[in-house]
Design a protein around this motif. Structure first.
Motif, mmCIF file in Angstrom:
data_model
loop_
_atom_site.group_PDB
_atom_site.id
_atom_site.type_symbol
_atom_site.label_atom_id
_atom_site.label_comp_id
_atom_site.label_asym_id
_atom_site.label_seq_id
_atom_site.Cartn_x
_atom_site.Cartn_y
_atom_site.Cartn_z
ATOM 1 N N MET A 1 0.851 -1.199 0.000
ATOM 2 C CA MET A 1 0.000 0.000 0.000
ATOM 3 C C MET A 1 0.883 1.244 0.000
ATOM 4 S SD MET A 1 -3.170 0.835 2.559
ATOM 5 C CE MET A 1 -4.233 2.254 2.252
ATOM 6 N N ASP A 2 0.546 2.218 -0.855
ATOM 7 C CA ASP A 2 1.342 3.433 -0.964
ATOM 8 C C ASP A 2 1.331 4.213 0.339
ATOM 9 O OD1 ASP A 2 1.798 2.764 -3.576
ATOM 10 O OD2 ASP A 2 0.194 4.025 -4.385
ATOM 11 N N THR A 3 2.448 4.921 0.584
ATOM 12 C CA THR A 3 2.544 5.695 1.828
ATOM 13 C C THR A 3 1.657 6.935 1.809
ATOM 14 O OG1 THR A 3 4.469 6.870 0.935
ATOM 15 C CG2 THR A 3 4.887 4.904 2.269
ATOM 16 N N GLY A 4 1.336 7.449 0.617
ATOM 17 C CA GLY A 4 0.505 8.655 0.523
ATOM 18 C C GLY A 4 -0.838 8.506 1.226
ATOM 19 N N PRO A 5 -1.651 7.498 0.832
ATOM 20 C CA PRO A 5 -2.934 7.300 1.512
ATOM 21 C C PRO A 5 -2.780 7.006 3.000
ATOM 22 C CG PRO A 5 -2.882 6.100 -0.562
ATOM 23 C CD PRO A 5 -1.491 6.612 -0.323
ATOM 24 N N LEU A 6 -1.712 6.299 3.374
ATOM 25 C CA LEU A 6 -1.492 5.986 4.786
ATOM 26 C C LEU A 6 -1.272 7.255 5.604
ATOM 27 C CD1 LEU A 6 0.864 2.867 4.619
ATOM 28 C CD2 LEU A 6 -1.566 2.909 5.181
ATOM 29 N N ILE A 7 -0.406 8.144 5.088
ATOM 30 C CA ILE A 7 -0.121 9.385 5.809
ATOM 31 C C ILE A 7 -1.357 10.275 5.869
ATOM 32 C CG2 ILE A 7 1.243 11.503 5.762
ATOM 33 C CD1 ILE A 7 3.528 9.864 4.533
ATOM 34 N N SER A 8 -2.085 10.353 4.755
ATOM 35 C CA SER A 8 -3.300 11.175 4.732
ATOM 36 C C SER A 8 -4.337 10.646 5.715
ATOM 37 C CB SER A 8 -3.887 11.196 3.315
ATOM 38 O OG SER A 8 -2.982 11.760 2.401
ATOM 39 N N PHE A 9 -4.515 9.317 5.726
ATOM 40 C CA PHE A 9 -5.477 8.724 6.650
ATOM 41 C C PHE A 9 -5.057 8.972 8.098
ATOM 42 C CE2 PHE A 9 -6.537 5.146 9.438
ATOM 43 C CZ PHE A 9 -7.924 5.216 9.398
ATOM 44 N N LEU A 10 -3.769 8.806 8.385
ATOM 45 C CA LEU A 10 -3.285 8.981 9.742
ATOM 46 C C LEU A 10 -3.502 10.413 10.226
ATOM 47 C CD1 LEU A 10 -1.915 7.624 12.134
ATOM 48 C CD2 LEU A 10 0.297 8.230 11.141
ATOM 49 N N ALA A 11 -3.314 11.381 9.330
ATOM 50 C CA ALA A 11 -3.519 12.780 9.710
ATOM 51 C C ALA A 11 -4.983 13.032 10.081
ATOM 52 C CB ALA A 11 -3.091 13.694 8.565
ATOM 53 N N VAL A 12 -5.899 12.543 9.247
ATOM 54 C CA VAL A 12 -7.327 12.715 9.525
ATOM 55 C C VAL A 12 -7.722 11.942 10.780
ATOM 56 C CG1 VAL A 12 -9.659 12.272 8.646
ATOM 57 C CG2 VAL A 12 -7.893 13.135 7.107
ATOM 58 N N ASP A 13 -7.186 10.739 10.898
ATOM 59 C CA ASP A 13 -7.522 9.883 12.031
ATOM 60 C C ASP A 13 -7.083 10.507 13.349
ATOM 61 O OD1 ASP A 13 -8.466 7.301 13.103
ATOM 62 O OD2 ASP A 13 -6.371 6.989 13.589
ATOM 63 N N LEU A 14 -5.881 11.065 13.382
ATOM 64 C CA LEU A 14 -5.386 11.684 14.605
ATOM 65 C C LEU A 14 -6.257 12.866 15.017
ATOM 66 C CD1 LEU A 14 -1.502 11.554 14.160
ATOM 67 C CD2 LEU A 14 -2.845 10.465 15.963
ATOM 68 N N LEU A 15 -6.759 13.612 14.036
ATOM 69 C CA LEU A 15 -7.666 14.719 14.357
ATOM 70 C C LEU A 15 -8.923 14.201 15.046
ATOM 71 C CD1 LEU A 15 -7.441 16.969 11.153
ATOM 72 C CD2 LEU A 15 -6.561 17.482 13.440
ATOM 73 N N LEU A 16 -9.475 13.102 14.535
ATOM 74 C CA LEU A 16 -10.674 12.524 15.139
ATOM 75 C C LEU A 16 -10.382 11.966 16.527
ATOM 76 C CD1 LEU A 16 -12.269 10.667 12.083
ATOM 77 C CD2 LEU A 16 -13.148 12.699 13.226
ATOM 78 N N VAL A 17 -9.269 11.254 16.660
ATOM 79 C CA VAL A 17 -8.925 10.641 17.948
ATOM 80 C C VAL A 17 -8.675 11.707 19.007
ATOM 81 C CG1 VAL A 17 -7.204 9.228 19.142
ATOM 82 C CG2 VAL A 17 -8.004 8.549 16.885
ATOM 83 N N CYS A 18 -8.121 12.851 18.616
ATOM 84 C CA CYS A 18 -7.784 13.907 19.570
ATOM 85 C C CYS A 18 -8.986 14.745 19.989
ATOM 86 C CB CYS A 18 -6.695 14.810 18.993
ATOM 87 S SG CYS A 18 -5.063 14.017 18.932
ATOM 88 N N VAL A 19 -10.155 14.501 19.384
ATOM 89 C CA VAL A 19 -11.370 15.196 19.817
ATOM 90 C C VAL A 19 -11.909 14.473 21.054
ATOM 91 C CG1 VAL A 19 -13.744 15.801 19.222
ATOM 92 C CG2 VAL A 19 -11.933 15.995 17.502
ATOM 93 N N PRO A 20 -12.014 15.165 22.195
ATOM 94 C CA PRO A 20 -12.489 14.497 23.421
ATOM 95 C C PRO A 20 -13.885 13.918 23.259
ATOM 96 C CG PRO A 20 -11.493 16.628 23.929
ATOM 97 C CD PRO A 20 -11.638 16.558 22.432
ATOM 98 N N GLY A 21 -14.107 12.794 23.899
ATOM 99 C CA GLY A 21 -15.407 12.138 23.844
ATOM 100 C C GLY A 21 -15.477 11.030 24.869
ATOM 101 N N ALA A 22 -16.252 10.017 24.545
ATOM 102 C CA ALA A 22 -16.467 8.912 25.486
ATOM 103 C C ALA A 22 -15.169 8.167 25.795
ATOM 104 C CB ALA A 22 -17.501 7.951 24.913
ATOM 105 N N ASP A 23 -14.327 7.957 24.783
ATOM 106 C CA ASP A 23 -13.057 7.263 25.002
ATOM 107 C C ASP A 23 -12.178 8.036 25.985
ATOM 108 O OD1 ASP A 23 -14.064 5.573 23.126
ATOM 109 O OD2 ASP A 23 -12.650 6.091 21.545
ATOM 110 N N TRP A 24 -12.098 9.347 25.775
ATOM 111 C CA TRP A 24 -11.307 10.187 26.671
ATOM 112 C C TRP A 24 -11.837 10.097 28.097
ATOM 113 C CZ3 TRP A 24 -8.206 15.029 25.644
ATOM 114 C CH2 TRP A 24 -7.536 14.955 24.422
ATOM 115 N N ALA A 25 -13.150 10.178 28.242
ATOM 116 C CA ALA A 25 -13.743 10.140 29.580
ATOM 117 C C ALA A 25 -13.386 8.839 30.295
ATOM 118 C CB ALA A 25 -15.262 10.297 29.483
ATOM 119 N N PHE A 26 -13.359 7.737 29.555
ATOM 120 C CA PHE A 26 -13.064 6.441 30.154
ATOM 121 C C PHE A 26 -11.630 6.366 30.671
ATOM 122 C CE2 PHE A 26 -12.044 1.831 29.763
ATOM 123 C CZ PHE A 26 -12.972 1.354 30.675
#
Length: 202
Positions: A1-26
């Motif tokens: 798998m090309d690194t381009g899509p991986l890096i792009s996905f990781l950037a978007v994913d980290l933004l979502l993960v860093c938004v506080p929510g139920a996981d953070w509360a736990f």
């Protein structure tokens, strides 16, 4: 798998993960109450591992193509968020004495939190498929899905370990701050869940 899509996905994913929510509360509750933060993180990652396995099996595509099923899952996740938010508001996490913190955080509860998290459903059903390469000489879609799902789990593990560890260090000796942080998380979960339920009721 090309690194381009991986890096792009990781950037978007980290933004979502860093938004506080139920996981953070736990994980914050685990850190504040002196419980095992790695165990709490493992529980959350287990929920996303189930998401990944279902996506690799092709069930994510099936759910995404069925509006009724997708709505039902979203409503279930939103209702669970409302319940979690209300529970946190009623009983915010506060520091406890070390000898009182013998029980670890409920593993299956943590897996259910991430497994029913609407943010997780959004990621696996709407965001992740956009980074799959289906044309040309590329790895099978199932393999690409597994790689992206693995990246998401790794991002969750890193971020949530940091959040839980910081909560333990910064809030364990500050009961008022701990209550304020957990109540804010509870209010956010309650608000997001209520908003999702209202949107699907219209």
């Amino acid at each position: 798998m090309d690194t381009g899509p991986l890096i792009s996905f990781l950037a978007v994913d980290l933004l979502l993960v860093c938004v506080p929510g139920a996981d953070w509360a736990f994980v914050i509750a685990a850190g504040v109450r002196g419980r095992s933060v790695p165990r709490a993180v493992a529980a959350l990652v287990a929920g996303y591992a189930l998401h990944t396995a279902l996506a690799v099996a092709g069930l994510a595509v099936l759910v995404a193509s069925s509006p009724a099923l997708l709505t039902a899952l979203t409503v279930a996740g939103a209702a669970y968020l409302v319940w979690l938010g209300w529970s946190v508001l009623r009983r915010p996490a506060v520091p406890v004495e070390q000898e009182e913190a013998t029980a670890g955080p409920g593993f299956w509860r943590g897996a259910a939190i991430s497994g029913l998290n609407p943010k997780g459903l959004l990621l696996y059903l709407s965001v992740l498929p956009q980074f799959l390469v289906t044309q040309g000489d590329h790895a099978p879609v199932a393999a690409q899905t597994a790689v992206l799902g693995g990246l998401h789990m790794a991002a969750c593990a890193a971020v949530y370990l940091a959040v839980g560890t910081l909560a333990r260090r910064l809030l364990s000796a500050r009961p008022r701050a701990a209550r304020a942080v957990t109540r804010t998380s509870g209010a956010a979960m309650l608000g997001i869940g209520a908003l999702l339920l209202a949107q699907h009721a219209l």
